[in-house]
Design an enzyme around this catalytic site. Structure first.
Site, PDB file in Angstrom:
ATOM      1  N   ALA A 129      -1.082  -1.199  -0.648  1.00 23.54           N
ATOM      2  CA  ALA A 129      -2.026   0.068  -0.309  1.00 23.54           C
ATOM      3  C   ALA A 129      -3.178  -0.451  -1.265  1.00 23.54           C
ATOM      4  O   ALA A 129      -3.343  -1.059  -2.348  1.00 23.54           O
ATOM      5  CB  ALA A 129      -1.376   1.253  -0.885  1.00 23.54           C
ATOM      6  N   ILE A 133      -9.336   3.650  -6.521  1.00 23.38           N
ATOM      7  CA  ILE A 133      -9.274   3.337  -8.059  1.00 23.38           C
ATOM      8  C   ILE A 133      -8.507   2.139  -8.242  1.00 23.38           C
ATOM      9  O   ILE A 133      -8.805   1.154  -9.188  1.00 23.38           O
ATOM     10  CB  ILE A 133      -8.731   4.557  -8.676  1.00 23.38           C
ATOM     11  CG1 ILE A 133      -9.693   5.670  -9.205  1.00 23.38           C
ATOM     12  CG2 ILE A 133      -8.204   3.955  -9.967  1.00 23.38           C
ATOM     13  CD1 ILE A 133      -9.368   6.770 -10.019  1.00 23.38           C
ATOM     14  N   ALA A 134      -7.485   2.089  -7.489  1.00 20.00           N
ATOM     15  CA  ALA A 134      -6.640   0.837  -7.794  1.00 20.00           C
ATOM     16  C   ALA A 134      -5.990   0.266  -6.484  1.00 20.00           C
ATOM     17  O   ALA A 134      -6.158   1.160  -5.181  1.00 20.00           O
ATOM     18  CB  ALA A 134      -5.577   1.397  -8.653  1.00 20.00           C
ATOM     19  N   LYS A 150       0.441  -1.508  -9.863  1.00 22.71           N
ATOM     20  CA  LYS A 150      -0.917  -0.956  -9.524  1.00 22.71           C
ATOM     21  C   LYS A 150      -1.776  -1.311 -10.478  1.00 22.71           C
ATOM     22  O   LYS A 150      -1.660  -1.407 -11.765  1.00 22.71           O
ATOM     23  CB  LYS A 150      -0.759   0.444  -9.896  1.00 22.71           C
ATOM     24  CG  LYS A 150      -1.611   1.360  -9.437  1.00 22.71           C
ATOM     25  CD  LYS A 150      -1.509   3.103  -9.791  1.00 22.71           C
ATOM     26  CE  LYS A 150      -2.642   3.794  -9.194  1.00 22.71           C
ATOM     27  NZ  LYS A 150      -2.437   5.167  -9.332  1.00 22.71           N
ATOM     28  N   ASP A 285      -0.461  15.898  -6.572  1.00 20.39           N
ATOM     29  CA  ASP A 285      -1.022  15.145  -5.325  1.00 20.39           C
ATOM     30  C   ASP A 285       0.102  14.859  -4.317  1.00 20.39           C
ATOM     31  O   ASP A 285       0.630  13.912  -4.125  1.00 20.39           O
ATOM     32  CB  ASP A 285      -1.796  13.894  -5.802  1.00 20.39           C
ATOM     33  CG  ASP A 285      -2.478  13.284  -4.775  1.00 20.39           C
ATOM     34  OD1 ASP A 285      -2.832  13.819  -3.804  1.00 20.39           O
ATOM     35  OD2 ASP A 285      -2.761  11.939  -4.868  1.00 20.39           O
TER      36      ASP A 285
END
Length: 513
Positions: A129, A133-134, A150, A285
């Site tokens: 993914a 941001i990361a 991550k 989230d």
């Protein structure tokens, strides 16, 4: 001057992008002259497809990571943009092309202070993914554990700071030139966005959030938080136990795997309720990509960068308000808003009750399966301008999370309302926190809190008496702070008597309790 010039040039670029997508509606929130609006409409691409919110989402995606995050933040502001636009922004996908795996490997080595080969026996080159941001790489540790790593996107911190400075610039000018916008606290909203974003970019804080959520649900048979590998976690690198399972909105796959979607919905409702009302700490989230059902039927969340907190008074307010709406007791709804200070005391309570009725009556006597509490909260927040209500960021984040959770629930079973499934927990929580026993317990807690403050009050009174004995003005004892740093420029001769009255009242209250 340099800052203003840089930001004005950036604003011009943003304006061109918004015009290309016919997404200049946000300019209407700014105090710009009419000729500017007419020019903006004239240069807009009227053939751009989609609803206003969809066009704005497309423009924000093109503008880059900071604006994607801004759009996701604005998705909680139905009071500012309207419910339809906010709903469209909530669908904004946080996906970007991946950066080279060599840079990811280098970041991990720099952050953990060791060669990658001494940390992992395998590190997949292609990320699973990639977001603003990361990005995430699957790996296997030297101990043989499968993990997800991550890694912060290179240069993202500097890019965010540049854009946040622009947002501050816009917010400050908006407040200065349009006083009516101050109620919406644009500068405070930007600062909140900046704080949340910085927290998201420090993966040690995300790891701590995962750890706290795991502690809250330790021993729960239906909810499991992936383990944090603290030895392989740093500011720009987070390592978690690898999660496998079926995402929460894949109904057909869940049925094929032998799971009952209604049971999963029941679990999700109870877990969300416990996070919000029991713990006051919730995953904010909860889109389907962040919630898996593992082989044992447990819900397993991922991505803990955005978490919400509600203190106990806010939870009590929320419970009272929702109960008032569900029982059509609009006076109760108004009372809790005024007593909590969310609606200023100078507003017309009767008019506010009428507005609450306008929100509540459409859901009265309707089956719970057809009621969206997330939408109800969104409609309530839309009344903020009429009654000069200040923005409550913690409730806006909760409202957005509720809407997303309801969407997952409808994907599992559109005929069932997830809040209806949690009704026994709701009733139990209300009895424990809003009933007579709870009020007595709250009074006792307040009395004990007052008792804990008695030594400080006594110390202040002693300093005042010493000041009087030495011929100094009593308030001088407050201008010169003692060991606790207490300081005040007000008081006068009235203060000794006031403190004596306070002490007496506290003692009397403790005796009565």
């Amino acid at each position: 001057m340099l800052r203003a010039g840089r930001n004005l040039w950036r604003l011009l670029q943003i304006g061109r992008c918004l015009a290309r997508h016919n997404a200049l509606a946000p300019l209407e929130l700014l105090p710009l002259p009419d000729p500017v609006f007419r020019f903006a409409r004239a240069v807009s691409n009227q053939d751009a497809p989609g609803r206003p919110g969809q066009r704005l989402a497309a423009a924000l995606s093109e503008l880059g990571p900071s604006f994607i995050k801004l759009g996701q933040s604005l998705a909680t502001r139905a009071d500012l943009l309207g419910e339809r636009v906010a709903a469209d922004l909530s669908q904004l996908q946080d996906q970007l092309p991946p950066f080279p795996s060599e840079r990811a490997r280098r970041t991990v080595e720099l952050e953990l202070g060791a060669p990658l080969e001494t940390l992992f026996v395998a590190f997949e080159e292609v990320p699973v993914a990639a977001a603003s941001i990361a990005q995430v790489h699957f790996a296997v540790t030297t101990e043989g554990e499968e993990v997800a790593v991550k890694v912060l996107r290179p240069g993202i911190e500097r890019a965010f700071e540049r854009d946040i400075d622009l947002f501050r610039f816009i917010a400050a000018w908006a407040e200065r030139l349009q006083p009516s916008l101050r109620r919406l606290r644009p500068v405070a909203v930007v600062e909140t966005f900046a704080r949340v974003t910085r927290s998201e970019m420090d993966f040690r804080l995300e790891a701590a959030a995962a750890s706290e959520l795991a502690d809250n649900f330790r021993g729960d048979p239906h909810f499991r938080v992936p383990r944090v590998d603290w030895q392989r976690t740093a500011r720009r690198c987070l390592t978690l136990e690898r999660v496998s399972g079926i995402t929460s909105d894949e109904r057909e796959e869940l049925v094929a795997a032998g799971f009952d979607p209604d049971e999963i919905l029941q679990m999700a409702a109870e877990i969300f309720f416990k996070q919000v009302f029991r713990d006051g700490f919730f995953h904010a989230d909860m889109h389907p990509g962040n919630m898996f059902i593992d082989a044992e039927g447990r819900l397993v969340p991922v991505d803990f960068g955005i978490m919400g907190r509600l203190d106990r008074p806010t939870r009590r307010f929320l419970g009272e308000m929702l109960l008032g709406f569900l029982t059509a007791d609009y006076e109760r709804v108004a009372d809790v808003h005024f007593s909590a200070g969310y609606v200023p005391a100078d507003q017309d309570k009767a008019a506010f009750m009428q507005a609450c009725r306008a929100v509540g009556e459409p859901i009265r006597d309707r089956p719970l399966a057809e009621i969206s509490l997330g939408r109800l909260l969104g409609q309530l927040f839309e009344m903020t301008e009429t009654f000069a209500m200040e923005t409550q960021p913690q409730l806006l984040l909760l409202q957005k999370t509720m809407v997303v959770a309801e969407g997952v629930g409808r994907a599992l079973n559109p005929a069932v309302n997830m809040w209806q499934l949690a009704q026994p927990l709701v009733e139990q929580w209300i009895a424990e926190n809003l009933g007579p026993e709870a009020r007595i317990r709250s009074a006792v807690e307040e009395g004990l809190g007052a008792a804990r403050r008695l030594p400080q009050l006594i110390e202040r009174a002693e300093r005042m008496l010493e000041a009087v004995a030495e011929g100094r003005a009593p308030q001088d004892a407050y201008r010169n702070p003692g060991p606790h740093g207490y300081r005040s420029g007000q008081g006068g001769p009235f203060l000794p008597w006031a403190i004596c009255c306070v002490l007496g009242g506290l003692l009397l209250g403790l005796l009565l309790v």
